[in-house]
Design an enzyme around this catalytic site. Structure first.
Site, PDB file in Angstrom:
ATOM      1  N   GLU A  54      40.439  13.988 -34.918  1.00  0.00           N
ATOM      2  CA  GLU A  54      40.824  14.925 -33.867  1.00  0.00           C
ATOM      3  C   GLU A  54      41.046  16.358 -34.361  1.00  0.00           C
ATOM      4  O   GLU A  54      42.162  16.879 -34.287  1.00  0.00           O
ATOM      5  CB  GLU A  54      42.084  14.433 -33.162  1.00  0.00           C
ATOM      6  CG  GLU A  54      41.949  13.036 -32.613  1.00  0.00           C
ATOM      7  CD  GLU A  54      43.064  12.655 -31.656  1.00  0.00           C
ATOM      8  OE1 GLU A  54      44.090  13.350 -31.639  1.00  0.00           O
ATOM      9  OE2 GLU A  54      42.886  11.674 -30.906  1.00  0.00           O
ATOM     10  N   GLU A 102      40.140   5.248 -30.742  1.00  0.00           N
ATOM     11  CA  GLU A 102      41.499   5.170 -30.181  1.00  0.00           C
ATOM     12  C   GLU A 102      41.411   5.104 -28.662  1.00  0.00           C
ATOM     13  O   GLU A 102      40.612   5.809 -28.049  1.00  0.00           O
ATOM     14  CB  GLU A 102      42.352   6.394 -30.544  1.00  0.00           C
ATOM     15  CG  GLU A 102      42.775   6.437 -31.980  1.00  0.00           C
ATOM     16  CD  GLU A 102      43.614   7.670 -32.317  1.00  0.00           C
ATOM     17  OE1 GLU A 102      44.306   8.205 -31.424  1.00  0.00           O
ATOM     18  OE2 GLU A 102      43.557   8.103 -33.477  1.00  0.00           O
TER      19      GLU A 102
HETATM   20  C1  GCO Z   1      45.401  10.683 -32.314  1.00  0.00           C
HETATM   21  C2  GCO Z   1      46.640  10.697 -32.683  1.00  0.00           C
HETATM   22  C3  GCO Z   1      47.435   9.503 -32.682  1.00  0.00           C
HETATM   23  C4  GCO Z   1      48.423   9.552 -31.586  1.00  0.00           C
HETATM   24  C5  GCO Z   1      47.822   9.011 -30.332  1.00  0.00           C
HETATM   25  C6  GCO Z   1      48.748   9.076 -29.162  1.00  0.00           C
HETATM   26  O1  GCO Z   1      44.573  10.448 -33.202  1.00  0.00           O
HETATM   27  O2  GCO Z   1      45.255  10.973 -31.158  1.00  0.00           O
HETATM   28  O3  GCO Z   1      46.334  10.904 -33.933  1.00  0.00           O
HETATM   29  O4  GCO Z   1      47.994   9.615 -33.925  1.00  0.00           O
HETATM   30  O5  GCO Z   1      49.527   8.821 -31.924  1.00  0.00           O
HETATM   31  O6  GCO Z   1      46.717   9.756 -30.006  1.00  0.00           O
HETATM   32  O7  GCO Z   1      49.081  10.395 -28.893  1.00  0.00           O
END
Ligand code: GCO
Length: 461
Positions: free
Chosen positions: A185, A364
């Site tokens: 990200e 994710e």
């Molecule tokens: C991501 C964040 C995660 C967060 C998750 C929730 O990669 O987005 O790194 O570490 O915890 O996205 O906000």
């Protein structure tokens, strides 16, 4: 050229999902994800150097509950138990990140063998459990020394240092890793860290954020090139995509959504897959646009084996006063994020059509829920509904042509949710931070049953 952005009115209504794992290819990978700073703890143990997040946590007012990453889920010591939980879940794969300050405390120079030993033990444990390790090199925990020396990602000096770190990890661990992603990200790193100051290092400069984004992308290109010399494991990058929608079918909202899409999605997708920054965003940034040296864009557009997409929600852009808010027909998560799974389908189909990306992993997807432990159980029905709806949306995207090879739920464990501290719970597994006791939530049981219903691999039929 202005691309049409779908309006709220045109969005398909949420459907009742009824997908099973058998609806996905037999080779589809089911996993869960975490990151080092959010779970490991052991921040000052075995030679780990300080990170910019340790520093940020120590500044009053930065973290909502005043907490820090010193202990987190104590995964550094409890990783065997956590791998057992993954095995119980039936996961094929686990996505985690290396802590750069654990492997190289100053971000340059000496390597910390105790740090390499920890990941060595973790990889052994995972492989013995039959779980494929998918690694990320940078999930936000920059060695603080690099920030002190030259401003960290603000300086081009970081690019060769990151490539050295990447090459060392690839050399030592490449043969045991199922994949390596350079960055997690980069939008969050650049924008939240250097423009809005919500994340470490807490700077407020749009120009700095733009330059940081360029250095992140450039370091990605150089790191991939450096790793190719060391390993044949698949290499890629993980981008967060929050599709942008106009609140009303009016020109002003469409333009706002288009710009938001440019800043979030195209600013990263275009350089990585087309070798250029989007013109409309460059014009928007004006004098704050990054300085780009000759050859940079070619270096960024390095061939990749996969693209990781993190998807949680969408953004609704309104130019009205008062603003027209997201309708939230399926509700909002404990982060206040709208639950809108149909954007996942739409977005994956769009990526396939506009970019022809390499195979995609959903690296994710998940939700924070106001979970409560009652009589030893966490009945997190909203999370089960979220999972069901997003897996159905994913399956639809694949039927419409998106080449997606795997799904990682965020997160395996409740953990340190950055500037929200420990107040927001994303885990399949509940963590009692006082006792470090792990308790699988109802969603963990649901995901376990779901995975168990997968199609048998061709050989087993
Ligand atoms: C991501 C964040 C995660 C967060 C998750 C929730 O990669 O987005 O790194 O570490 O915890 O996205 O906000």
């Amino acid at each position: 050229m202005t691309q049409p952005t779908p309006s709220l009115a045109a969005a398909p209504a949420p459907q009742t999902p009824s997908v099973t794992a058998a609806d996905f290819p037999a080779s589809f990978i089911w996993g869960s994800a975490t990151s080092a700073a959010q779970i490991e703890g052991a921040a000052q143990i075995d030679g780990r150097g300080p990170s910019i997040w340790d520093r940020f946590c120590s500044e009053p007012g930065r973290i909502k509950d005043g907490s820090n990453t010193a202990v987190a889920c104590d995964h550094y010591h409890r990783y065997p138990e956590d791998v057992r939980l993954m095995k119980w879940l039936g996961l094929d794969a686990y996505r985690f990140s290396f802590a750069w300050p654990r492997l190289q405390p100053q971000g340059k120079g000496a390597w910390n063998e105790a740090g390499f030993d920890f990941y060595d033990r973790l990889l052994d444990e995972l492989l013995a459990a039959g779980i494929a390790p998918h690694a990320t090199l940078y999930h936000w925990d920059l060695p603080a020394a690099l920030h002190d020396d030259f401003g960290g990602w603000q300086s081009r000096k970081i690019v060769p240092l990151f490539a050295d770190y990447a090459a060392e990890v690839a050399r030592r661990f490449g043969d045991r890793l199922a994949s390596i992603a350079t960055h997690n990200e980069p939008w969050c790193v650049a924008t939240l860290g250097y423009e809005t100051a919500q994340f470490a290092p807490g700077i407020t400069s749009r120009a700095a954020a733009a330059q940081v984004s360029h250095h992140l992308l450039l370091s990605h290109g150089h790191a991939v090139q450096a790793m190719r010399a060391e390993t044949r494991t698949p290499l890629g990058i993980v981008l967060n995509h929050t599709p942008s929608f106009p609140a009303m079918p009016i020109e002003a909202d469409r333009l706002a959504a288009r710009l938001d899409d440019g800043l979030n999605v195209r600013w990263y997708m275009d350089p990585v897959f087309r070798g250029c920054y989007p013109q409309d965003v460059l014009e928007h940034l004006g004098g704050d646009a990054p300085r780009v040296a000759e050859g940079d864009m070619a270096a960024i557009r390095v061939p990749l084996d996969f693209l990781g997409v993190n998807f949680y929600t969408r953004t609704v852009l309104s130019t009205q006063q008062p603003p027209v808010l997201a309708p939230g027909e399926m509700g909002f998560t404990d982060m206040g994020w709208e639950i809108y799974p149909q954007a996942l389908t739409q977005h994956l189909v769009r990526l396939a059509r506009e970019y022809c990306p390499p195979p995609i992993y959903i690296t994710e997807n998940g939700m924070a829920n106001a979970d409560e432990m009652v009589n030893g159980a966490v009945a997190d029905l909203p999370r089960i509904r979220y999972l069901q709806a997003h897996l159905a949306a994913l399956s639809r995207a694949m039927a419409l042509g998106a080449d997606v090879r795997g799904y990682f739920y965020w997160s395996l464990l409740d953990n340190f949710e950055w500037n929200s501290g420990y107040a927001k719970r994303f885990g399949l597994v509940h963590v009692d931070y006082a006792s470090q006791q792990r308790t699988p939530k109802h969603s963990a049981h649901w995901y376990r049953d779901f995975i168990a219903g997968r199609a048998a691999p061709p050989g087993a039929r």
